[in-house]
Design an enzyme around this catalytic site. Structure first.
Site, PDB file in Angstrom:
ATOM      1  N   LEU A  30      42.684  23.393 117.492  1.00 54.76           N
ATOM      2  CA  LEU A  30      42.401  24.268 116.366  1.00 54.76           C
ATOM      3  C   LEU A  30      42.374  23.506 115.045  1.00 54.76           C
ATOM      4  O   LEU A  30      43.340  22.837 114.684  1.00 54.76           O
ATOM      5  CB  LEU A  30      43.439  25.390 116.307  1.00 54.76           C
ATOM      6  CG  LEU A  30      43.243  26.440 115.210  1.00 54.76           C
ATOM      7  CD1 LEU A  30      41.930  27.195 115.403  1.00 54.76           C
ATOM      8  CD2 LEU A  30      44.421  27.407 115.189  1.00 54.76           C
ATOM      9  N   ASP A  31      41.254  23.624 114.330  1.00 52.68           N
ATOM     10  CA  ASP A  31      41.077  23.045 112.995  1.00 52.68           C
ATOM     11  C   ASP A  31      41.263  21.536 112.972  1.00 52.68           C
ATOM     12  O   ASP A  31      41.607  20.957 111.939  1.00 52.68           O
ATOM     13  CB  ASP A  31      42.042  23.693 111.989  1.00 52.68           C
ATOM     14  CG  ASP A  31      41.792  25.186 111.845  1.00 52.68           C
ATOM     15  OD1 ASP A  31      40.638  25.608 112.000  1.00 52.68           O
ATOM     16  OD2 ASP A  31      42.760  25.923 111.578  1.00 52.68           O
ATOM     17  N   GLU A  32      41.034  20.876 114.099  1.00 56.19           N
ATOM     18  CA  GLU A  32      41.187  19.422 114.150  1.00 56.19           C
ATOM     19  C   GLU A  32      39.936  18.734 114.673  1.00 56.19           C
ATOM     20  O   GLU A  32      39.983  17.570 115.064  1.00 56.19           O
ATOM     21  CB  GLU A  32      42.411  19.051 114.998  1.00 56.19           C
ATOM     22  CG  GLU A  32      43.732  19.518 114.397  1.00 56.19           C
ATOM     23  CD  GLU A  32      44.937  19.023 115.159  1.00 56.19           C
ATOM     24  OE1 GLU A  32      44.773  18.103 115.977  1.00 56.19           O
ATOM     25  OE2 GLU A  32      46.041  19.539 114.933  1.00 56.19           O
TER      26      GLU A  32
END
Length: 284
Positions: free
Chosen positions: A226-228
């Site tokens: 997530l979000d990486e």
């Protein structure tokens, strides 16, 4: 035509590519390259005009032996606009901006559909024209069966419309690991923070509570982490103690719009090459 490639760095790559194009009487209008000294990987983007009557399939066949010799990961694409699906929720500023840029021919794409987990009337002031709109509700994101069914319908739409790029324009749902994997390298998200930092809910309120002096936004490819995912574009603005959380939200919307638009345009123009957890982005 646009040729992009990456391969182990070695002598003679640029000469071999330009030589082959010269032999086919192609005219190179733009060429950029980058050699990553750390990983030993070479990246290149070449824009060229083929000779009259030289079809893209013929160029692909001619280039294949060279690509094999240099162990290249490569693509060759013509001028046809990419087919793009836009996903959104209640925050519609990014959606409105993308559609405006598309209508003035700033974004070379064909919009296949607008998809939302909310009804159309929640974005009623955004001019969708005659673009197909699909409401795929997900009332309980914690219901695994409901989420799987909703994502199966979304994937069916993507495949049925021949969508090549999915843009999450403030689509406030986390994609499952399975769907993120299926869309690897062709799904862009806009995150309302200058990653990494201030993850989770109410990021501008978190930033305000910490007294930050800059706020920002990050556009990245979606992955199971997530979000990486690999970052494509970022931007920031300086703020001060005078700014309220509402000021940060207002200014943040402007950053999100321009960051997402730049990321989408660079993807559409084949300026972004994946490099593991990072990207190589050739500027225009």
């Amino acid at each position: 035509m646009i040729l992009t490639l990456s391969c182990p760095d070695r002598h003679g790559i640029v000469a071999a590519v330009s030589g082959l194009l010269m032999q086919r009487d192609a005219n190179i209008s733009d060429a950029q390259q980058f050699g990553d000294a750390v990983s030993g990987t070479f990246f290149m983007r070449v824009v060229f005009e083929p000779a009259d009557g030289d079809a893209i399939e013929a160029v692909r066949q001619a280039f294949a032996p060279l690509a094999e010799r240099f162990e290249m990961d490569w693509t060759l694409r013509g001028p046809e606009p990419r087919r793009v699906m836009i996903l959104t929720s209640k925050f519609d500023h990014c959606l409105a901006d993308l559609l405006y840029r598309w209508r003035i021919d700033e974004l070379p794409m064909t919009v296949t559909a607008i998809v939302s987990n909310h009804p159309r009337d929640l974005i009623g002031h955004v001019d969708l024209g005659d673009l197909p709109f699909h409401h795929l509700p997900l009332r309980d994101s914690g219901d695994a069966a409901a989420k799987a069914a909703q994502e199966a319908e979304l994937l069916r739409l993507i495949e049925a419309t021949g969508t090549e790029l999915v843009v999450l324009a403030r689509y406030m749902q986390v994609l499952s690991d399975d769907l993120a994997g299926r869309l690897a390298g062709r799904c862009i998200n806009i995150h309302h923070s200058f990653l990494p930092g201030f993850k989770g809910a109410r990021p501008y309120h978190q930033a305000h509570a910490r007294g930050v002096k800059v706020i920002g936004a990050t556009a990245h490819y979606v992955t199971a982490d997530l979000d990486e995912g690999p970052i494509i574009e970022q931007d920031v603005e300086r703020i001060s103690h005078r700014d309220t959380p509402q000021d940060l939200i207002r200014r943040g919307r402007d950053i999100e719009r321009r960051v997402l638009a730049r990321a989408v345009r660079r993807h559409l123009e084949d300026r972004v090459l994946l490099h593991g957890a990072k990207t190589v982005v050739f500027e225009d």
